[in-house]
Design a protein around this motif. Structure first.
Motif, PDB file in Angstrom:
ATOM      1  N   LYS A   1      -5.930   1.883   3.474  1.00  0.00           N
ATOM      2  CA  LYS A   1      -5.670   3.109   4.228  1.00  0.00           C
ATOM      3  C   LYS A   1      -6.158   3.118   5.674  1.00  0.00           C
TER       4      LYS A   1
ATOM      5  N   CYS B   1      -6.924   1.314  -2.873  1.00  0.00           N
ATOM      6  CA  CYS B   1      -6.129   1.964  -1.822  1.00  0.00           C
ATOM      7  C   CYS B   1      -6.976   2.175  -0.566  1.00  0.00           C
TER       8      CYS B   1
ATOM      9  N   THR C   1      -8.785   2.379  -8.551  1.00  0.00           N
ATOM     10  CA  THR C   1      -7.552   2.515  -7.771  1.00  0.00           C
ATOM     11  C   THR C   1      -7.836   3.166  -6.420  1.00  0.00           C
TER      12      THR C   1
ATOM     13  N   ALA D   1       0.799  -1.222   0.000  1.00  0.00           N
ATOM     14  CA  ALA D   1       0.000   0.000   0.000  1.00  0.00           C
ATOM     15  C   ALA D   1       0.832   1.273   0.000  1.00  0.00           C
TER      16      ALA D   1
ATOM     17  N   CYS E   1       0.035   4.058  -2.341  1.00  0.00           N
ATOM     18  CA  CYS E   1      -1.253   4.747  -2.166  1.00  0.00           C
ATOM     19  C   CYS E   1      -1.094   6.088  -1.457  1.00  0.00           C
TER      20      CYS E   1
ATOM     21  N   LYS F   1       3.092   6.065  -8.346  1.00  0.00           N
ATOM     22  CA  LYS F   1       1.840   5.973  -7.594  1.00  0.00           C
ATOM     23  C   LYS F   1       0.966   4.856  -8.172  1.00  0.00           C
ATOM     24  N   CYS F   2       0.203   4.201  -7.316  1.00  0.00           N
ATOM     25  CA  CYS F   2      -0.694   3.152  -7.783  1.00  0.00           C
ATOM     26  C   CYS F   2      -2.147   3.598  -7.716  1.00  0.00           C
ATOM     27  N   TYR F   3      -2.366   4.891  -7.488  1.00  0.00           N
ATOM     28  CA  TYR F   3      -3.725   5.406  -7.481  1.00  0.00           C
ATOM     29  C   TYR F   3      -3.811   6.603  -8.403  1.00  0.00           C
TER      30      TYR F   3
END
Length: 122
Positions: free
Chosen positions: A58, A54, A50, A30, A33, A41-43
């Motif tokens: 979170k 995330c 996405t 994570a 995120c 970034k993965c979002y």
């Protein structure tokens, strides 16, 4: 990817600091995120998938990726003073139910709140 099924227990304040390494392991995926992540970034704020992915991490992984003083030791964060400013405490306490807010004091030096005689029966 989805979080491990026991991420809540691994990262629960009540289980820290004993479960810190297990929480770090569960939250490693994570890291991307969070805005302070230095890699890719993965979002994407325009991509709901996405954000949802995330969002599953979170609530549990803030303790690792967006820490506050004492978070790794199981301390919960103080509520921000702004949350309590300008609020109608009689309404929050349910004055219609026979309760009223009597006193709220803030200690600005430590950014913590102390409620005394709060939501007592009127």
């Amino acid at each position: 990817s989805k979080p491990v099924s026991d991420i809540e227990g691994r990262c629960s304040s009540s289980n820290l600091p004993g479960s810190l390494s297990a929480c770090q392991e569960a939250c490693a995926a994570a890291a991307c995120c969070y805005s302070n992540f230095e890699g890719e970034k993965c979002y994407d704020y325009s991509n709901e998938a996405t954000l949802l992915a995330c969002g599953q991490y979170k609530p549990h992984c803030d303790v690792i990726h967006r820490p506050w003083p004492g978070s790794s030791k199981g301390l919960i964060p103080n509520a921000p003073i702004s949350l309590f400013e300008g609020r109608d405490w009689d309404e929050i306490c349910g004055s219609g139910a026979g309760a009223s807010a009597r006193k709220l004091s803030a200690n600005n030096s430590s950014q913590s709140l102390t409620c005394t005689e709060f939501c007592l029966p009127s």
